[in-house]
Design an enzyme around this catalytic site. Sequence first.
Site, short mmCIF file in Angstrom:
data_model
loop_
_atom_site.label_atom_id
_atom_site.label_comp_id
_atom_site.label_asym_id
_atom_site.label_seq_id
_atom_site.Cartn_x
_atom_site.Cartn_y
_atom_site.Cartn_z
N HIS A 81 34.04 66.99 80.58
CA HIS A 81 32.52 67.57 80.33
C HIS A 81 32.26 67.57 78.95
CE1 HIS A 81 29.54 70.54 80.98
NE2 HIS A 81 29.89 71.37 79.73
N ARG A 105 30.47 62.57 86.94
CA ARG A 105 31.07 62.42 85.78
C ARG A 105 32.38 61.97 85.61
NH1 ARG A 105 33.98 66.44 83.66
NH2 ARG A 105 33.14 68.41 84.86
N TYR A 155 41.50 70.71 87.04
CA TYR A 155 40.56 71.16 88.27
C TYR A 155 40.10 69.81 88.99
CZ TYR A 155 36.62 69.86 85.00
OH TYR A 155 35.94 69.09 84.08
#
Length: 402
Positions: free
Chosen positions: A299, A295, A308
């Site tokens: 998200h 990805r 993160y």
Amino acid sequence: MSSPEQWTRPEPGAGPAATAAEPTPEQVIAGLRATTEGGTELTQLLNPEGERLASPRFDPYVADIDAEALRGLYKDMVLVRRADRESNAMQRQGQLGIWVPLLGQEAAQIGSGRALQPQDMAFPSYREHGVAYARGVDFRELLGIFRCSDHGGWDFKRHGFHPYTIVIGNQVLNATGYAMGQKFEGKVGDDDGEATIVYFGDGATSQGDVHEGFVWAAVYDAPVVFFCQNNQWAISEPTERQSRLPLYQRARGYGFEGIRVDGNDVLGCLAVSRWALEECRRGNGPVLIEAFTYRMDAHTTTDDPTRYRLSDELEVWKHKDPIERVRAHLARTGGADQAFFDDVQAEADRFAAELRDFCFNMPDPPPERIFSEVYADPSPQLDAQREEYLSYLSGFAEAGGH
């Protein structure tokens, strides 16, 4: 080569296995390498440099893909990416409530989507914009969902593409039940049979619904392809913190075959999906496909991935871009010239402009729309509720008139 298995079950002398506690630096490095490499079991027909790799097992499933067909796959991915980027921008401008980017996953979605036959059925999660496009769903139909004015207005039977599912993993149960119906009705057993494919992410594999779907599909030999787009991050948690083994190996525990394919390789995804769907149509399903991809964006537009994950990881995956490797292959083999690439980009820009114009001028649906398409047959109770609600709304209009 490091693997997710080594991350939690390291080689002798490599230190203790990672647990729920803080991993060691060595374990983090091993996990990062596994994330970017995919392991020796990775099926790949087109590498990041655009070189065609031989695969005795899967080459027959893409024997019909000549230069013209490959140009078509390239165009599909470019248009879908451009629409995705435009939708992302429109959310930032307040035209959409939220957007779920697919950046980096175009090959997994177009490859598997183009593998489907008209009689097949696809069950998406909420990120399968490329599969929707491949199934003939008008991209504009997707915008209403994220503008919060629609639940999805396309004819899912005609397109063979179910409405989006927001609840994580729930679509796996729906797809398994649908595939069991295909089996019970005798719609499998030959090349003209039906099959079902269901899409979910690596994070969904931690949900009980996915486990239950695997169990029921295995018990009833349901003709369903479980297509896991492992984009490495379940929102903010990496795959290595969710599974001790590569995800495709989980199929062993349920008694059916699992396979890992390079999710950034559109040819590989097309071939493996065609094979898996054929297995299901012939009654040899189910099958689990792990499309090993990444990805490249957040998200959703409510997420901040810089909190993160490492920027170095993102840079590594930029070199594995699914569109650029097809472009490199076409240019190297003479399958396309610069004029073709320019024409595709121009068409993609027009496509995005049309989406923008539609979204900015999208009318609000009438209030009675919420009561339509609820049941297949008329319902007196629903009719009464509709009339009561419309009467309630009209009271506000009358009060405003005085």
